[in-house]
Design a protein around this motif. Structure first.
Motif, PDB file in Angstrom:
ATOM      1  N   UNK A 255       0.644  -1.447   0.030  1.00  0.00           N
ATOM      2  CA  UNK A 255       0.004  -0.161  -0.086  1.00  0.00           C
ATOM      3  C   UNK A 255       0.759   1.206   0.021  1.00  0.00           C
ATOM      4  N   UNK A 256       2.146   1.186   0.144  1.00  0.00           N
ATOM      5  CA  UNK A 256       3.068   2.337   0.282  1.00  0.00           C
ATOM      6  C   UNK A 256       4.066   2.432  -0.967  1.00  0.00           C
ATOM      7  N   UNK A 257       4.259   3.607  -1.355  1.00  0.00           N
ATOM      8  CA  UNK A 257       5.171   3.850  -2.506  1.00  0.00           C
ATOM      9  C   UNK A 257       6.694   3.701  -1.886  1.00  0.00           C
ATOM     10  N   UNK A 258       7.656   3.063  -2.584  1.00  0.00           N
ATOM     11  CA  UNK A 258       8.848   3.437  -1.920  1.00  0.00           C
ATOM     12  C   UNK A 258       9.515   4.677  -1.782  1.00  0.00           C
ATOM     13  N   UNK A 259       9.107   5.612  -2.635  1.00  0.00           N
ATOM     14  CA  UNK A 259       9.704   7.088  -2.468  1.00  0.00           C
ATOM     15  C   UNK A 259      10.700   7.385  -3.522  1.00  0.00           C
ATOM     16  N   UNK A 260      11.043   8.510  -3.921  1.00  0.00           N
ATOM     17  CA  UNK A 260      12.061   8.761  -5.243  1.00  0.00           C
ATOM     18  C   UNK A 260      13.474   8.451  -4.150  1.00  0.00           C
ATOM     19  N   UNK A 261      13.697   8.245  -3.089  1.00  0.00           N
ATOM     20  CA  UNK A 261      14.989   7.946  -2.708  1.00  0.00           C
ATOM     21  C   UNK A 261      15.151   6.398  -2.658  1.00  0.00           C
ATOM     22  N   UNK A 262      14.313   5.574  -2.815  1.00  0.00           N
ATOM     23  CA  UNK A 262      14.386   4.285  -2.405  1.00  0.00           C
ATOM     24  C   UNK A 262      15.763   3.506  -3.435  1.00  0.00           C
ATOM     25  N   UNK A 263      16.242   2.748  -2.849  1.00  0.00           N
ATOM     26  CA  UNK A 263      17.580   2.261  -3.305  1.00  0.00           C
ATOM     27  C   UNK A 263      18.893   3.154  -2.985  1.00  0.00           C
ATOM     28  N   UNK A 264      18.632   4.330  -2.675  1.00  0.00           N
ATOM     29  CA  UNK A 264      19.660   5.403  -2.277  1.00  0.00           C
ATOM     30  C   UNK A 264      19.805   5.141  -0.965  1.00  0.00           C
ATOM     31  N   UNK A 265      21.111   5.740  -0.499  1.00  0.00           N
ATOM     32  CA  UNK A 265      21.541   5.408   0.942  1.00  0.00           C
ATOM     33  C   UNK A 265      21.313   6.843   1.904  1.00  0.00           C
ATOM     34  N   UNK A 266      21.077   6.187   3.196  1.00  0.00           N
ATOM     35  CA  UNK A 266      20.956   7.131   4.210  1.00  0.00           C
ATOM     36  C   UNK A 266      22.011   6.933   5.319  1.00  0.00           C
ATOM     37  N   UNK A 267      22.333   7.757   6.139  1.00  0.00           N
ATOM     38  CA  UNK A 267      23.175   7.451   7.240  1.00  0.00           C
ATOM     39  C   UNK A 267      22.443   7.476   8.781  1.00  0.00           C
ATOM     40  N   UNK A 268      22.644   6.396   9.345  1.00  0.00           N
ATOM     41  CA  UNK A 268      22.280   6.535  10.877  1.00  0.00           C
ATOM     42  C   UNK A 268      23.711   6.466  11.740  1.00  0.00           C
ATOM     43  N   UNK A 269      23.508   7.466  12.673  1.00  0.00           N
ATOM     44  CA  UNK A 269      24.738   7.737  13.483  1.00  0.00           C
ATOM     45  C   UNK A 269      24.293   7.524  15.044  1.00  0.00           C
ATOM     46  N   UNK A 270      24.697   6.162  15.513  1.00  0.00           N
ATOM     47  CA  UNK A 270      24.197   5.696  16.787  1.00  0.00           C
ATOM     48  C   UNK A 270      25.304   6.504  17.563  1.00  0.00           C
ATOM     49  N   UNK A 271      24.845   6.905  18.880  1.00  0.00           N
ATOM     50  CA  UNK A 271      25.568   7.696  19.749  1.00  0.00           C
ATOM     51  C   UNK A 271      25.430   6.851  21.203  1.00  0.00           C
ATOM     52  N   UNK A 272      26.645   6.361  21.745  1.00  0.00           N
ATOM     53  CA  UNK A 272      26.655   5.998  23.131  1.00  0.00           C
ATOM     54  C   UNK A 272      27.104   6.811  23.979  1.00  0.00           C
TER      55      UNK A 272
END
Length: 635
Positions: A255-272
């Motif tokens: 039911x949801x379109x993947x969006x224009x950025x599908x297959x492109x990257x994004x960054x998660x920065x987890x901070x401890x």
């Protein structure tokens, strides 16, 4: 290259011998049994067709359009031209050379095919190691995209959770929480893949995101926020950067379109971090400046995609670009899921993950990075498990023994793992330097002669020294100067020792100078242990052995002369009414910048920006003399 055929274009791009199939050498590997690989070829073909069907707008997109960007040779396509070199003198003959005319990136489809094919070639391969005693053992060869690598990444993330918050290790021991009030945060950075309506190539997109963090100040802003604004010491916080493809969650829902950025990257920065004395809501507010920095320095980032003002509560809401959590175990499990890269076999993963992975593989770019503190914590957890495991030879627990390490990070470290995590840094004092040690040895009257190089450096397998210590050099210089000032004198050694106030322990140096001897270099070589393991052979699926080859990933630079000229000459500026581009070499006039760039590159061989710019004339009917259009020679 066209994506109509999902197979990869030839990677051996030498002009005289272009094979019909892809070469097997990408790293130290060999091709396995062909019969066993048939099913894998069908699976690869199916997944490539799936990508072309689901994302036709991405299928023919080149991986990169940046001149000079390095990619694996197998995902590039080169064109060559023959040039005749005219003789300088009549006695010489002209000869032909072959030059690279252009090297373009493969399409995203071709890269996906190459990526999956390379991965399947590891199936069933073994590496055999041997030593001089005739002992051997074999281990499976794996790449960084298989299940084993994902499980290791997952284990590292869970090790962090144990080290920060405590918990039972797989080996049975109990980890003690390193911080009194451990907490975690998550920052998410992204960028548009269609800025101004133009679709970016995937390598340009992830280069912009990664470079903003690593080189353009986002990481420094994070460090300043944690240490200056929040007052934490450098060993009281750390980050883990992990990349992830867009569209994973959306693509799983019909039911949801993947969006224009599908297959492109994004960054998660987890901070401890240790939140002792900190209010998490204040921490979230301080982290806003890190998001602001990313939006400022990343060309394709916008505040609309990083609108932290829309987040009601940084602690309660977890879907925004900033989120905080007082329970480190929740973040540890969350990070472990993402850091593990999904633990199913690569060919079974969502097509968005495969397309995204093909880009990182093609550019040989790391998908994850950690600060030194977190790396040391992971090493310490592994060290503790080795000490507890009955089948390892390690008997000392982490930190039972310590040594000094002048490298990056903490100075007092465990010799078993090299990590200083959890070790009291006051247990050792900084050792004296080599110069100080030499001075001490040179003035020690109780020593019988100087120590040899092998005695001074007992841990080395071989070494050589040139020159001598500053003390010896000074004595030699003083004696030489005295002899120069008294050319007719024939002094004795005791006389020089007295007049120059030289310690008698250095009498041998005075004797050497009087005898005209110069310091000689010293060297040694120890016999290495006989039981060191060496890679002996690669064994494929049908048992055939192959000699391991040297070398790593075969990377080449893209050569895009037209693109280079459009980016680095006056052709980058738009013409205004009354202006026209003209070639001073042949008087050709054009209004299209790309056509003019092609003219310079392929008609005149002027594929360097400085050469093309020198040939380029901007004729202006209105004589406006725009600064950006001035000829370089006019300066």
């Amino acid at each position: 290259m066209s994506s109509s055929d999902p197979s990869v274009s030839g990677a051996d791009d030498t002009p005289s011998n272009r094979p019909d199939s892809r070469p097997s050498k990408e790293t130290n590997s060999v091709t396995g049994d062909e019969a066993d690989s048939t099913d894998y070829e069908e699976l690869v073909h199916e997944r490539v067709i799936e990508f072309m069907t689901e994302y036709p707008e991405l299928a023919d997109l080149p991986l990169s359009r940046t001149h000079g960007r390095k990619l694996r040779r197998i995902v590039t396509d080169a064109e060559w031209r023959d040039e005749w070199v005219e003789p300088v003198t009549p006695s010489e003959k002209a000869f032909k050379v072959t030059e690279l005319e252009r090297r373009e990136a493969a399409t995203w489809t071709d890269a996906l095919s190459a990526f999956l094919t390379a991965h399947t070639r590891y199936k069933g391969l073994l590496a055999r190691f041997s030593n001089n005693d005739g002992d051997t053992f074999e281990i499976p060869l794996v790449d960084a995209w298989g299940e084993e690598y994902a499980r290791k990444s997952y284990a590292r993330a869970m090790a962090l959770q144990r080290q920060m918050a405590g918990g039972e290790r797989p080996s049975g021991g109990e980890a003690v929480a390193a911080w009194s009030n451990p907490a975690t945060g998550m920052l998410t950075f992204t960028g548009s893949s269609v800025p101004s309506g133009t679709r970016l190539s995937p390598v340009e997109h992830f280069d912009a995101l990664h470079d903003s963090f690593s080189y353009d100040g986002v990481r420094d802003t994070l460090r300043n926020t944690m240490e200056y604004h929040l007052g934490l010491d450098s060993d009281e916080w750390g980050y883990w950067l992990q990349t992830e493809p867009h569209g994973m969650g959306d693509a799983s829902s019909s039911d949801t379109e993947p969006g224009l950025n599908a297959c492109y990257t994004h960054l998660h920065v987890g901070i401890y971090f240790d939140a002792d004395g900190l209010d998490l809501h204040d921490v979230g507010s301080e982290l806003e400046r890190v998001i602001d920095k990313h939006v400022d320095v990343c060309e394709y980032a916008s505040f609309d995609a990083h609108d932290y003002t829309a987040i009601d509560d940084y602690v309660e809401d977890s879907n925004g670009c900033i989120s905080l959590n007082a329970d480190v175990s929740n973040m540890g499990s969350y990070l472990a899921t993402y850091m593990g890269g999904y633990t199913e076999e690569l060919l079974e993963k969502p097509i968005e993950y495969l397309a995204w992975g093909a880009v990182y593989w093609s550019a040989a770019r790391r998908r994850t990075s950690r600060s030194r503190v977190l790396t040391m914590a992971i090493q310490a957890d592994a060290c503790q498990q080795c000490a507890e495991h009955p089948e390892t030879k390690q008997t000392d627990d982490h930190g039972d023994r310590v040594e000094w390490n002048d490298g990056r990070g903490l100075d007092v470290v465990c010799p078993c793992c090299g990590s200083g995590w959890g070790i009291d840094q006051s247990r050792l004092s900084e050792p004296i330097s080599n110069d100080e040690l030499s001075e001490a040895l040179d003035t020690d009257g109780g020593r019988d002669g100087p120590l040899s190089l092998s005695q001074l450096w007992s841990s080395a397998t071989e070494a050589a020294s040139f020159g001598e210590s500053t003390t010896r050099a000074r004595i030699r210089s003083d004696v030489s100067s005295w002899l120069h000032e008294h050319p007719d004198a024939t002094p004795s050694v005791p006389r020089l020792l007295g007049e120059l106030r030289i310690d008698p322990v250095h009498a041998h140096i005075v004797t050497d100078v009087l005898d005209g001897q110069k310091p000689t270099p010293e060297s040694f070589q120890r016999i290495l242990p006989q039981n060191e393991w060496e890679l002996e052979a690669i064994v494929d699926r049908d048992g055939e052995e192959h000699q391991p080859s040297g070398g790593g990933i075969d990377m080449v630079s893209l050569h895009l002369p037209v693109r280079h000229l459009l980016q680095e000459t006056r052709l980058q500026h738009s013409l205004k009414s009354g202006e026209v581009w003209r070639c001073s070499e042949c008087n050709v006039a054009l209004h299209n910048a790309e056509s003019m760039a092609r003219h310079f590159a392929f008609e005149h061989g002027a594929d360097r920006p400085e050469s093309a710019d020198s040939l380029l004339i901007v004729e202006d009917y209105h004589d406006r003399q725009r600064e950006c259009m001035k000829h370089p020679a006019a300066d």
